[in-house]
Scaffold this motif. Structure first.
Motif, PDB file in Angstrom:
ATOM      1  N   ILE A  47       0.670  -0.887  -0.011  1.00 38.41           N
ATOM      2  CA  ILE A  47       0.092  -0.174  -0.605  1.00 38.41           C
ATOM      3  C   ILE A  47       0.737   1.455   0.007  1.00 38.41           C
ATOM      4  N   THR A  48       0.231   2.103  -0.611  1.00 37.91           N
ATOM      5  CA  THR A  48       1.243   2.947  -1.267  1.00 37.91           C
ATOM      6  C   THR A  48       0.395   3.900  -0.818  1.00 37.91           C
ATOM      7  N   GLU A  49       1.023   5.975  -0.285  1.00 37.03           N
ATOM      8  CA  GLU A  49       0.566   6.824  -0.247  1.00 37.03           C
ATOM      9  C   GLU A  49      -0.194   7.123  -1.091  1.00 37.03           C
ATOM     10  N   GLU A  50       0.462   7.618  -1.781  1.00 39.97           N
ATOM     11  CA  GLU A  50      -0.080   7.472  -3.030  1.00 39.97           C
ATOM     12  C   GLU A  50      -2.119   7.647  -3.747  1.00 39.97           C
ATOM     13  N   ASN A  51      -1.925   5.789  -3.934  1.00 37.23           N
ATOM     14  CA  ASN A  51      -2.711   5.536  -4.169  1.00 37.23           C
ATOM     15  C   ASN A  51      -3.922   5.355  -3.042  1.00 37.23           C
ATOM     16  N   LEU A  52      -3.547   5.590  -1.946  1.00 36.78           N
ATOM     17  CA  LEU A  52      -4.634   5.482  -0.637  1.00 36.78           C
ATOM     18  C   LEU A  52      -5.486   7.073  -0.685  1.00 36.78           C
ATOM     19  N   THR A  53      -4.241   8.250  -1.571  1.00 43.19           N
ATOM     20  CA  THR A  53      -4.738   9.776  -2.163  1.00 43.19           C
ATOM     21  C   THR A  53      -5.980   9.135  -3.125  1.00 43.19           C
ATOM     22  N   TYR A  54      -5.509   8.410  -3.904  1.00 44.36           N
ATOM     23  CA  TYR A  54      -6.330   8.202  -5.184  1.00 44.36           C
ATOM     24  C   TYR A  54      -7.383   7.411  -4.543  1.00 44.36           C
ATOM     25  N   ILE A  55      -8.020   6.867  -4.308  1.00 45.09           N
ATOM     26  CA  ILE A  55      -9.067   6.431  -3.348  1.00 45.09           C
ATOM     27  C   ILE A  55      -9.865   7.182  -2.148  1.00 45.09           C
ATOM     28  N   LYS A  56      -8.777   8.326  -1.921  1.00 40.85           N
ATOM     29  CA  LYS A  56      -9.871   9.237  -1.069  1.00 40.85           C
ATOM     30  C   LYS A  56     -10.547   9.780  -2.034  1.00 40.85           C
ATOM     31  N   LYS A  57      -9.809  10.581  -2.877  1.00 46.91           N
ATOM     32  CA  LYS A  57     -10.136  11.318  -3.995  1.00 46.91           C
ATOM     33  C   LYS A  57     -11.667  10.160  -4.558  1.00 46.91           C
ATOM     34  N   ASN A  58     -11.535   9.478  -5.364  1.00 44.09           N
ATOM     35  CA  ASN A  58     -12.564   8.855  -5.804  1.00 44.09           C
ATOM     36  C   ASN A  58     -13.782   8.547  -4.668  1.00 44.09           C
ATOM     37  N   LEU A  59     -13.165   8.041  -3.547  1.00 40.96           N
ATOM     38  CA  LEU A  59     -14.788   8.223  -2.890  1.00 40.96           C
ATOM     39  C   LEU A  59     -15.027   9.830  -1.912  1.00 40.96           C
ATOM     40  N   GLU A  60     -14.059  10.801  -2.610  1.00 44.81           N
ATOM     41  CA  GLU A  60     -14.919  12.435  -1.988  1.00 44.81           C
ATOM     42  C   GLU A  60     -15.893  12.784  -3.276  1.00 44.81           C
ATOM     43  N   VAL A  61     -15.593  12.230  -4.687  1.00 42.97           N
ATOM     44  CA  VAL A  61     -16.290  12.560  -5.559  1.00 42.97           C
ATOM     45  C   VAL A  61     -17.684  11.356  -5.900  1.00 42.97           C
ATOM     46  N   GLY A  62     -17.961  10.693  -4.530  1.00 46.02           N
ATOM     47  CA  GLY A  62     -18.819   9.752  -5.133  1.00 46.02           C
ATOM     48  C   GLY A  62     -18.839   8.210  -5.979  1.00 46.02           C
ATOM     49  N   LEU A  63     -17.309   8.626  -6.510  1.00 46.68           N
ATOM     50  CA  LEU A  63     -17.391   7.288  -7.150  1.00 46.68           C
ATOM     51  C   LEU A  63     -17.218   6.077  -6.289  1.00 46.68           C
ATOM     52  N   PRO A  64     -17.436   4.844  -7.142  1.00 44.38           N
ATOM     53  CA  PRO A  64     -17.970   3.542  -6.221  1.00 44.38           C
ATOM     54  C   PRO A  64     -17.411   2.672  -6.326  1.00 44.38           C
ATOM     55  N   VAL A  65     -16.478   3.604  -4.924  1.00 49.10           N
ATOM     56  CA  VAL A  65     -14.911   1.796  -4.836  1.00 49.10           C
ATOM     57  C   VAL A  65     -15.662   0.416  -4.180  1.00 49.10           C
ATOM     58  N   GLN A  66     -15.303  -0.100  -4.488  1.00 49.50           N
ATOM     59  CA  GLN A  66     -15.334  -1.080  -4.388  1.00 49.50           C
ATOM     60  C   GLN A  66     -14.453  -2.591  -3.838  1.00 49.50           C
ATOM     61  N   GLY A  67     -15.009  -3.949  -3.335  1.00 49.10           N
ATOM     62  CA  GLY A  67     -13.785  -4.298  -2.535  1.00 49.10           C
ATOM     63  C   GLY A  67     -13.328  -4.716  -1.464  1.00 49.10           C
ATOM     64  N   PRO A  68     -12.642  -3.384  -0.632  1.00 48.11           N
ATOM     65  CA  PRO A  68     -12.678  -4.328   0.717  1.00 48.11           C
ATOM     66  C   PRO A  68     -13.642  -4.745   2.233  1.00 48.11           C
ATOM     67  N   GLU A  69     -13.591  -5.245   2.351  1.00 48.34           N
ATOM     68  CA  GLU A  69     -15.016  -5.936   3.867  1.00 48.34           C
ATOM     69  C   GLU A  69     -15.119  -5.038   5.121  1.00 48.34           C
ATOM     70  N   ASP A  70     -14.871  -3.840   4.464  1.00 46.01           N
ATOM     71  CA  ASP A  70     -15.485  -2.581   5.208  1.00 46.01           C
ATOM     72  C   ASP A  70     -15.464  -2.097   4.099  1.00 46.01           C
ATOM     73  N   PRO A  71     -17.040  -1.542   4.330  1.00 50.03           N
ATOM     74  CA  PRO A  71     -17.499  -0.615   2.628  1.00 50.03           C
ATOM     75  C   PRO A  71     -17.342   0.684   2.841  1.00 50.03           C
ATOM     76  N   THR A  72     -16.925   1.049   4.213  1.00 47.02           N
ATOM     77  CA  THR A  72     -17.096   2.598   4.700  1.00 47.02           C
ATOM     78  C   THR A  72     -15.421   2.624   4.159  1.00 47.02           C
ATOM     79  N   LEU A  73     -14.395   1.694   3.943  1.00 47.50           N
ATOM     80  CA  LEU A  73     -12.693   2.022   4.032  1.00 47.50           C
ATOM     81  C   LEU A  73     -12.394   2.592   5.172  1.00 47.50           C
TER      82      LEU A  73
END
Length: 491
Positions: free
Chosen positions: A452-478
């Motif tokens: 896991i990298t900070e850069e990819n965590l930032t990318y995930i947060k950016k997708n979550l912030e705009v409302g895009l459907p981030v899926q996969g993890p057991e915790d849906p809230t991430l």
């Protein structure tokens, strides 16, 4: 047999006309036992052929009658030696391809931007992925295909690989030089597996990229339902003999497939094949013309564009499918997801995909000029509304597409390792044990075993912030992520 025949669909109709007394499943018994409101909506015709693999109707797991005849016709239409129907979607067909050639410890060369079904098959089979990094389009914030040079290099380093998997075309309609990739792989006697989820139509028109079978590939998982007119979840697996055993394919596919196969889905594959084989060229010609008309009109709209042939010219952008409309919207200062919501709320238009920077619309034989004119009108209004609001800075500089993470463990080892839960913010540097992706298109941001990298965590947060459907993890809230447990030294 003639491509105008539909042995499976016709056989089901003839069986239903006999009106047999059914002491077998499904329990709704031709609709008599189903909810009346649902029955009225679906219709008695559909329910009359919602059947099961009784003797007269053949068996998808060991076809000898009408299903075999339908599959043989499909093989002829697609230029394959064998075609297998899938009621588990293209995901099931993709997993079958990987598991046909790979076992525990075997290497398979794959692009990192593969669909989650490929990675699932790698976990199930215990194979080791040899990743090829796809070419990145920094203007659009998307990944393209893999290059012939990258495939050559990967095979030089891993000549013992059991397969090379290629996406042709990509979700966005971009194709690499598949024929050359096949030639390179076959020079090492390595089979080529093609994820052709978005390319069922390309086989039937010369102005579209080469299909997997035309390019000489060994297997291709092809979504007939996406662009070929069959019902959702119905796909085919096309196979060329030589480096792949069709008997092995049948065995693996049977393991991956429900024993309660849907005859509605199977019949829709039969009739979709007929239409593609007999009318496909004419239908696709009209579709290409409609798509090009739409593209030209969109390109007249301020601060909105629609990508065309100008995207070609790199080693990874060898050809493209003009029926896929890639529409960058970042110059309006809003995200693709903002546009998706706006189109839904203002015009009842639904797009295929949105991401941080683009929307994707697909044009098929099911679309009309009225449909695309409504889209063009909507995008004109969108441009007028948001162009006045946007800040006039260089939004291209803000396009974020992080580097692909480093794989520290095989996906299977990571998935089955001893794990623990950590907070999202504290996960950088740890090895992830689950998938995280944005769906669609279903390309993982992280797969099990990556660091896991900070850069990819930032990318995930950016997708979550705009409302895009981030899926996969057991915790849906991430808020939490499952990672490999660290064992510290005893002091």
């Amino acid at each position: 047999m003639s491509q105008k025949e539909t042995p499976l669909f016709t056989g089901l109709i003839e069986h239903a006309k006999k009106d047999p007394i059914q002491f077998h499943i499904p329990g709704h018994k031709k609709g008599a036992g189903i909810d009346p409101e649902f029955r009225q909506f679906i219709g008695d015709n559909a329910l009359s052929i919602d059947l099961i693999n009784i003797g007269p109707l053949d068996d998808l797991h060991a076809p000898k009658g009408m299903i075999k005849r339908a599959q043989d016709l499909a093989a002829e239409a697609f230029g394959a030696d064998h075609t297998f129907f899938s009621v588990q979607g293209t995901s099931g067909a993709i997993m079958t391809m990987v598991m046909t050639v790979c076992g525990p410890g075997d290497k398979i060369i794959v692009p990192r931007n593969v669909h989650k079904s490929v990675m699932s098959a790698i976990v199930f089979s215990g194979a080791t992925p040899i990743f090829i990094h796809p070419e990145i389009d920094k203007n659009l914030g998307i990944s393209h295909g893999i290059t012939t040079d990258a495939v050559e290099k990967a095979l030089e380093q891993h000549p013992d690989a059991k397969g090379v998997l290629v996406i042709n075309p990509t979700y966005f309609g971009i194709s690499a030089d598949l024929k050359k990739i096949v030639e390179i792989a076959h020079s090492y006697s390595v089979p080529v597996l093609v994820d052709e989820a978005h390319g069922v139509h390309i086989h039937f028109h010369e102005d579209l990229p080469l299909s997997a079978m035309q390019a000489g590939a060994d297997m291709a998982a092809t979504s007939v339902h996406k662009l070929g007119g069959s019902m959702t979840q119905s796909s085919v697996l096309n196979v060329r003999e030589g480096l792949v055993s069709p008997q092995r394919v049948q065995s693996i596919l049977s393991m991956m497939t429900t024993t309660s196969t849907s005859y509605l889905l199977l019949a829709s594959l039969d009739v979709a094949r007929k239409r593609l084989a007999t009318e496909g060229h004419e239908l696709i010609q009209k579709t290409i013309e409609l798509a090009n008309y739409t593209r030209d009109k969109i390109n007249e709209i301020p601060n909105i564009s629609c990508i065309g042939k100008e995207i070609l010219g790199t080693k990874a952008t060898f050809d493209y499918d003009p029926t896929k409309l890639i529409i960058p919207v970042y110059e309006l200062g809003i995200t693709g997801y903002d546009v998706e919501k706006w189109l839904r709320e203002k015009y009842l238009i639904e797009v295929e995909l949105s991401d941080l920077y683009n929307i994707l619309c697909i044009i098929t034989p099911g679309d009309t000029k009225n449909d695309v004119d409504t889209l063009i009108k909507a995008l004109n209004e969108l441009s007028s509304e948001f162009n006045a609001m946007k800040e006039h800075d260089d939004v291209k500089e803000r396009i974020l597409l992080p580097d692909i993470p480093v794989l520290a463990l095989t996906p299977r080892d990571a998935f089955y390792s001893e794990t623990e839960i950590v907070s999202f913010e504290e996960s950088a540097g740890r090895i992830i044990a689950e998938f995280i992706m944005v769906y669609p298109p279903g390309i993982p941001i992280f797969i099990p075993g990556e660091i896991i990298t900070e850069e990819n965590l930032t990318y995930i947060k950016k997708n979550l912030e705009v409302g895009l459907p981030v899926q996969g993890p057991e915790d849906p809230t991430l808020n939490k992520i499952r990672v490999i447990k660290e064992h510290r030294a005893i002091r």
